[in-house]
Design a protein around this motif. Sequence first.
Motif, PDB file in Angstrom:
ATOM      1  N   MET A  86       0.981  -1.349  -0.018  1.00 25.56           N
ATOM      2  CA  MET A  86      -0.216  -0.235   0.077  1.00 25.56           C
ATOM      3  C   MET A  86       0.792   1.102   0.185  1.00 25.56           C
ATOM      4  O   MET A  86       0.617   2.053  -0.854  1.00 25.56           O
ATOM      5  CB  MET A  86      -0.766   0.104   1.085  1.00 25.56           C
ATOM      6  N   GLN A  87       2.054   1.283   0.837  1.00 27.20           N
ATOM      7  CA  GLN A  87       2.731   2.593   0.893  1.00 27.20           C
ATOM      8  C   GLN A  87       3.525   2.894  -0.093  1.00 27.20           C
ATOM      9  O   GLN A  87       3.740   3.946  -0.706  1.00 27.20           O
ATOM     10  CB  GLN A  87       3.636   2.401   2.285  1.00 27.20           C
ATOM     11  N   ALA A  88       3.947   1.378  -0.927  1.00 24.66           N
ATOM     12  CA  ALA A  88       4.892   1.594  -1.949  1.00 24.66           C
ATOM     13  C   ALA A  88       3.990   2.315  -3.208  1.00 24.66           C
ATOM     14  O   ALA A  88       4.505   3.002  -3.991  1.00 24.66           O
ATOM     15  CB  ALA A  88       5.193   0.231  -2.480  1.00 24.66           C
ATOM     16  N   ALA A  89       2.654   1.916  -3.160  1.00 21.60           N
ATOM     17  CA  ALA A  89       1.722   2.638  -4.289  1.00 21.60           C
ATOM     18  C   ALA A  89       1.693   4.027  -4.038  1.00 21.60           C
ATOM     19  O   ALA A  89       1.458   4.733  -5.133  1.00 21.60           O
ATOM     20  CB  ALA A  89       0.341   1.863  -4.116  1.00 21.60           C
ATOM     21  N   ILE A  90       1.445   4.572  -2.761  1.00 19.86           N
ATOM     22  CA  ILE A  90       1.136   5.842  -2.278  1.00 19.86           C
ATOM     23  C   ILE A  90       2.575   6.435  -2.787  1.00 19.86           C
ATOM     24  O   ILE A  90       2.272   7.820  -3.429  1.00 19.86           O
ATOM     25  CB  ILE A  90       0.972   6.010  -0.906  1.00 19.86           C
ATOM     26  N   ASP A  91       3.431   6.150  -2.460  1.00 18.94           N
ATOM     27  CA  ASP A  91       4.968   6.902  -2.893  1.00 18.94           C
ATOM     28  C   ASP A  91       5.227   6.843  -4.287  1.00 18.94           C
ATOM     29  O   ASP A  91       5.598   8.058  -4.575  1.00 18.94           O
ATOM     30  CB  ASP A  91       5.897   6.041  -2.106  1.00 18.94           C
ATOM     31  N   GLU A  92       4.713   5.959  -4.992  1.00 15.55           N
ATOM     32  CA  GLU A  92       5.154   5.881  -6.664  1.00 15.55           C
ATOM     33  C   GLU A  92       3.901   6.769  -7.278  1.00 15.55           C
ATOM     34  O   GLU A  92       4.258   7.236  -8.350  1.00 15.55           O
ATOM     35  CB  GLU A  92       4.996   4.303  -6.974  1.00 15.55           C
ATOM     36  N   LEU A  93       2.663   6.619  -6.772  1.00 20.39           N
ATOM     37  CA  LEU A  93       1.507   7.298  -7.815  1.00 20.39           C
ATOM     38  C   LEU A  93       0.838   8.476  -7.237  1.00 20.39           C
ATOM     39  O   LEU A  93       0.188   8.779  -7.928  1.00 20.39           O
ATOM     40  CB  LEU A  93       0.677   6.063  -8.121  1.00 20.39           C
TER      41      LEU A  93
END
Length: 210
Positions: A86-93
């Motif tokens: 979840m956090q990776a998606a927020i950081d990336e997108l």
Amino acid sequence: KQKKFQKKKGEFQTVKQQQSDTKGVDATSFSTVMCSGLNFEATEEDLRTFFGDMCDDIEEISIPLYKDGPRNRGVAFVRFNSSQAMQAAIDELDGKELMGRYLDLRVSTAKKTTGDTSHFVKALSEKPEMCRTVGVFNLKWQTTEEQLAEHFQECGEVFAVRVVSKNGRPQGFGFVEFVAMGAVDKAIKLTGSSIGGRPIRVDYAQNLDS
């Protein structure tokens, strides 16, 4: 990067300022992203394209809709299989563009809703002429064509099944084509039933040989 603004109570605030409301939240306790600023015509398939390779970690996508039509409410909830994904998606997108709108991605701390969830049910597409096929959405990546055929065999004789993949990666949806046209209306009623422990959504679709 273009600055994004959202009007709230007569004042303008940047998205980053609004995100300060959840600054103290322990993100490791949650695994769902709230996507705000969604184009009103965006679909689950559009979101899966937006998240790309991250779809491998997505367990469910919910897009609340208005009860009187097919338009969504400008927000979606994407549940991942871990807080790290979840956090990776927020950081990336976060702040990236989808269909002409810049999305605001943040941790969703909302508890799972209960009671009336009819506004989460996607309106059915218009039924094509001579329709013998349904689209099946929110599938687990491991779902096989054999599992799809078995799940829908109670509706009528299955003619063909396809689980959609892109570059070898399952996309979370597929199609079931029946021999008889009457079977599709029975298949539509299986929306909300589960395959592999995950509830599915069923909709009318063009025949596979069209």
